[in-house]
Design a protein around this motif. Sequence first.
Motif, PDB file in Angstrom:
ATOM      1  N   LEU A 143       0.819  -1.218   0.000  1.00  0.00           N
ATOM      2  CA  LEU A 143       0.000   0.000   0.000  1.00  0.00           C
ATOM      3  C   LEU A 143       0.852   1.267   0.000  1.00  0.00           C
ATOM      4  CD1 LEU A 143      -2.723  -1.101   2.565  1.00  0.00           C
ATOM      5  CD2 LEU A 143      -3.092  -0.679   0.133  1.00  0.00           C
ATOM      6  N   ASN A 144       1.982   1.218   0.679  1.00  0.00           N
ATOM      7  CA  ASN A 144       2.784   2.431   0.873  1.00  0.00           C
ATOM      8  C   ASN A 144       3.865   2.650  -0.177  1.00  0.00           C
ATOM      9  OD1 ASN A 144       1.406   3.242   3.260  1.00  0.00           O
ATOM     10  ND2 ASN A 144       2.566   1.732   4.437  1.00  0.00           N
ATOM     11  N   THR A 145       4.131   1.652  -1.016  1.00  0.00           N
ATOM     12  CA  THR A 145       5.230   1.784  -1.983  1.00  0.00           C
ATOM     13  C   THR A 145       4.806   1.596  -3.437  1.00  0.00           C
ATOM     14  OG1 THR A 145       5.870  -0.557  -1.849  1.00  0.00           O
ATOM     15  CG2 THR A 145       6.897   0.962  -0.275  1.00  0.00           C
ATOM     16  N   TYR A 146       3.716   0.877  -3.715  1.00  0.00           N
ATOM     17  CA  TYR A 146       3.318   0.654  -5.103  1.00  0.00           C
ATOM     18  C   TYR A 146       2.783   1.953  -5.711  1.00  0.00           C
ATOM     19  CZ  TYR A 146       3.623  -4.492  -5.066  1.00  0.00           C
ATOM     20  OH  TYR A 146       4.059  -5.793  -5.010  1.00  0.00           O
ATOM     21  N   SER A 147       3.015   2.135  -6.988  1.00  0.00           N
ATOM     22  CA  SER A 147       2.443   3.276  -7.704  1.00  0.00           C
ATOM     23  C   SER A 147       0.937   3.074  -7.857  1.00  0.00           C
ATOM     24  CB  SER A 147       3.077   3.402  -9.087  1.00  0.00           C
ATOM     25  OG  SER A 147       2.690   2.298  -9.906  1.00  0.00           O
ATOM     26  N   ALA A 148       0.247   4.137  -8.230  1.00  0.00           N
ATOM     27  CA  ALA A 148      -1.198   4.028  -8.455  1.00  0.00           C
ATOM     28  C   ALA A 148      -1.493   3.012  -9.553  1.00  0.00           C
ATOM     29  CB  ALA A 148      -1.771   5.393  -8.827  1.00  0.00           C
ATOM     30  N   LYS A 149      -0.647   2.989 -10.579  1.00  0.00           N
ATOM     31  CA  LYS A 149      -0.840   2.028 -11.670  1.00  0.00           C
ATOM     32  C   LYS A 149      -0.683   0.591 -11.189  1.00  0.00           C
ATOM     33  CE  LYS A 149       0.886   0.897 -16.310  1.00  0.00           C
ATOM     34  NZ  LYS A 149       1.870   1.260 -17.364  1.00  0.00           N
ATOM     35  N   GLU A 150       0.353   0.345 -10.363  1.00  0.00           N
ATOM     36  CA  GLU A 150       0.575  -1.012  -9.843  1.00  0.00           C
ATOM     37  C   GLU A 150      -0.550  -1.428  -8.907  1.00  0.00           C
ATOM     38  OE1 GLU A 150       5.361  -1.609  -9.499  1.00  0.00           O
ATOM     39  OE2 GLU A 150       4.483  -0.043  -8.232  1.00  0.00           O
ATOM     40  N   LEU A 151      -0.995  -0.518  -8.058  1.00  0.00           N
ATOM     41  CA  LEU A 151      -2.102  -0.836  -7.149  1.00  0.00           C
ATOM     42  C   LEU A 151      -3.380  -1.135  -7.935  1.00  0.00           C
ATOM     43  CD1 LEU A 151      -1.524   1.816  -4.339  1.00  0.00           C
ATOM     44  CD2 LEU A 151      -1.389  -0.669  -4.064  1.00  0.00           C
ATOM     45  N   THR A 152      -3.624  -0.368  -8.970  1.00  0.00           N
ATOM     46  CA  THR A 152      -4.807  -0.608  -9.806  1.00  0.00           C
ATOM     47  C   THR A 152      -4.763  -2.002 -10.413  1.00  0.00           C
ATOM     48  OG1 THR A 152      -4.999   1.744 -10.324  1.00  0.00           O
ATOM     49  CG2 THR A 152      -6.108   0.207 -11.810  1.00  0.00           C
ATOM     50  N   ARG A 153      -3.593  -2.379 -10.919  1.00  0.00           N
ATOM     51  CA  ARG A 153      -3.444  -3.728 -11.504  1.00  0.00           C
ATOM     52  C   ARG A 153      -3.748  -4.813 -10.482  1.00  0.00           C
ATOM     53  NH1 ARG A 153       0.015  -7.495 -10.693  1.00  0.00           N
ATOM     54  NH2 ARG A 153       1.493  -6.153  -9.588  1.00  0.00           N
ATOM     55  N   VAL A 154      -3.182  -4.691  -9.285  1.00  0.00           N
ATOM     56  CA  VAL A 154      -3.380  -5.702  -8.242  1.00  0.00           C
ATOM     57  C   VAL A 154      -4.855  -5.817  -7.881  1.00  0.00           C
ATOM     58  CG1 VAL A 154      -2.940  -6.228  -5.807  1.00  0.00           C
ATOM     59  CG2 VAL A 154      -1.052  -5.502  -7.292  1.00  0.00           C
ATOM     60  N   LEU A 155      -5.508  -4.677  -7.651  1.00  0.00           N
ATOM     61  CA  LEU A 155      -6.907  -4.689  -7.228  1.00  0.00           C
ATOM     62  C   LEU A 155      -7.830  -5.201  -8.329  1.00  0.00           C
ATOM     63  CD1 LEU A 155      -7.110  -1.298  -5.292  1.00  0.00           C
ATOM     64  CD2 LEU A 155      -6.717  -3.584  -4.367  1.00  0.00           C
ATOM     65  N   ARG A 156      -7.506  -4.849  -9.568  1.00  0.00           N
ATOM     66  CA  ARG A 156      -8.355  -5.273 -10.691  1.00  0.00           C
ATOM     67  C   ARG A 156      -8.148  -6.750 -11.014  1.00  0.00           C
ATOM     68  NH1 ARG A 156      -7.516  -1.139 -14.787  1.00  0.00           N
ATOM     69  NH2 ARG A 156      -9.184  -0.005 -13.714  1.00  0.00           N
ATOM     70  N   GLU A 157      -6.878  -7.171 -11.048  1.00  0.00           N
ATOM     71  CA  GLU A 157      -6.575  -8.543 -11.469  1.00  0.00           C
ATOM     72  C   GLU A 157      -6.911  -9.566 -10.392  1.00  0.00           C
ATOM     73  OE1 GLU A 157      -2.710 -11.136 -13.025  1.00  0.00           O
ATOM     74  OE2 GLU A 157      -2.660  -8.952 -13.074  1.00  0.00           O
ATOM     75  N   TYR A 158      -6.504  -9.314  -9.164  1.00  0.00           N
ATOM     76  CA  TYR A 158      -6.678 -10.296  -8.102  1.00  0.00           C
ATOM     77  C   TYR A 158      -7.968 -10.113  -7.309  1.00  0.00           C
ATOM     78  CZ  TYR A 158      -1.681 -11.175  -8.867  1.00  0.00           C
ATOM     79  OH  TYR A 158      -0.468 -11.476  -9.415  1.00  0.00           O
ATOM     80  N   GLY A 159      -8.495  -8.873  -7.277  1.00  0.00           N
ATOM     81  CA  GLY A 159      -9.721  -8.633  -6.530  1.00  0.00           C
ATOM     82  C   GLY A 159     -10.943  -8.454  -7.407  1.00  0.00           C
ATOM     83  N   GLU A 160     -10.718  -8.351  -8.735  1.00  0.00           N
ATOM     84  CA  GLU A 160     -11.816  -8.094  -9.669  1.00  0.00           C
ATOM     85  C   GLU A 160     -12.662  -6.919  -9.181  1.00  0.00           C
ATOM     86  OE1 GLU A 160     -12.780 -12.290 -11.675  1.00  0.00           O
ATOM     87  OE2 GLU A 160     -12.894 -12.375  -9.493  1.00  0.00           O
ATOM     88  N   GLU A 161     -11.942  -5.877  -8.740  1.00  0.00           N
ATOM     89  CA  GLU A 161     -12.560  -4.691  -8.147  1.00  0.00           C
ATOM     90  C   GLU A 161     -12.878  -3.654  -9.226  1.00  0.00           C
ATOM     91  OE1 GLU A 161     -14.352  -2.244  -6.483  1.00  0.00           O
ATOM     92  OE2 GLU A 161     -13.599  -3.499  -4.829  1.00  0.00           O
ATOM     93  N   ARG A 162     -14.157  -3.328  -9.379  1.00  0.00           N
ATOM     94  CA  ARG A 162     -14.604  -2.360 -10.395  1.00  0.00           C
ATOM     95  C   ARG A 162     -13.980  -0.987 -10.192  1.00  0.00           C
ATOM     96  NH1 ARG A 162     -20.924  -1.734 -10.345  1.00  0.00           N
ATOM     97  NH2 ARG A 162     -20.382  -0.160 -11.914  1.00  0.00           N
ATOM     98  N   TYR A 163     -13.785  -0.625  -8.944  1.00  0.00           N
ATOM     99  CA  TYR A 163     -13.324   0.723  -8.619  1.00  0.00           C
ATOM    100  C   TYR A 163     -11.832   0.744  -8.285  1.00  0.00           C
ATOM    101  CZ  TYR A 163     -18.327   1.332  -8.521  1.00  0.00           C
ATOM    102  OH  TYR A 163     -19.660   1.335  -8.879  1.00  0.00           O
TER     103      TYR A 163
END
Length: 321
Positions: A143-163
């Motif tokens: 949470l504290n080191t990933y870029s916004a792009k990397e965090l978006t990828r993680v949440l979208r790919e592994y969490g299937e998070e719409r937002y």
Amino acid sequence: MDSPSHVPVLLDRVVALLAPSLQDEGSVMVDATLGLGGHTEAVLTRCALTRVVGIDRDPDALELARQRLAGFGDRFTGVHAVYDELPDLLHEQGLDAVDAVLFDLGVSSMQLDVRERGFAYSEDAPLDMRMDGSTGPTAADVLNTYSAKELTRVLREYGEERYAGRIAAAIVRQREHAPFTTSARLVELLYAEIPAPARRTGGHPAKRTFQALRMEVNDELAVLRRAIPAAIDAIRVGGRVVVESYHSLEDRLVKQAFTAVTRSEAPPDLPVVPEELQPAFRLVTRGAERASADEIATNPRAASVRLRAIERIKDTRGAAA
């Protein structure tokens, strides 16, 4: 620390799938995701000629399982490892091949029930989420080191998070004022960023983000991508690989690996398939089996399970089999 408990999903069905491969003296099963040892205990009880090598990356779970299974003596061996280390582990155990490998994927109650591990979103706790708490980055580090792009990828790919993009941007914004350290602040952010209509469907609004962080922290898909072929290679004729998945990406990976080894290489119009073109494995389950409504009612974790199994019917391992 709270005392963890665990109710194995589809326990009777899993043992029924494994048992035909475990009827001979000296048969060996690898429980690749030992947890608290529920599946292994059932196998050792019902398959009296079998011994089990149990793997877990969580040293706390491994110790509890060893205590639980102590009565089986040398029929059980516990090993601290990640399950993609299977080939090295079998070599260390002096095993060329085994009769069954079981995977019960995802997070167990061992992690969820102990507040200090930080897997659950229902209580404020340190954002850890490591299955082996002695090594590697934590969820807070992500949470504290990933870029916004990397965090978006993680949440979208592994969490299937719409937002995912919206949540990632908010995380990056907020951590500029103070780093994320505990779960309550993250849950508060998720409530703020996920629109109210979306919060009212699909379970707790933090579920997808916490799942995604856990899978990233423990590198779960990459580990599984290495482990399934290793398990398939380790099975002797008549042996089975049984997998319980709880995430669509996990199940897709397992399905693809199983399809690859159960599909004939012969042209579809060939009247007789030569031996060398016949598949080495057969599907034991038809598609993915699901838990019953009754089991889901008593064990909600069973709601998302997909159970698949294959059996080796042809020796392609050479002398090692």
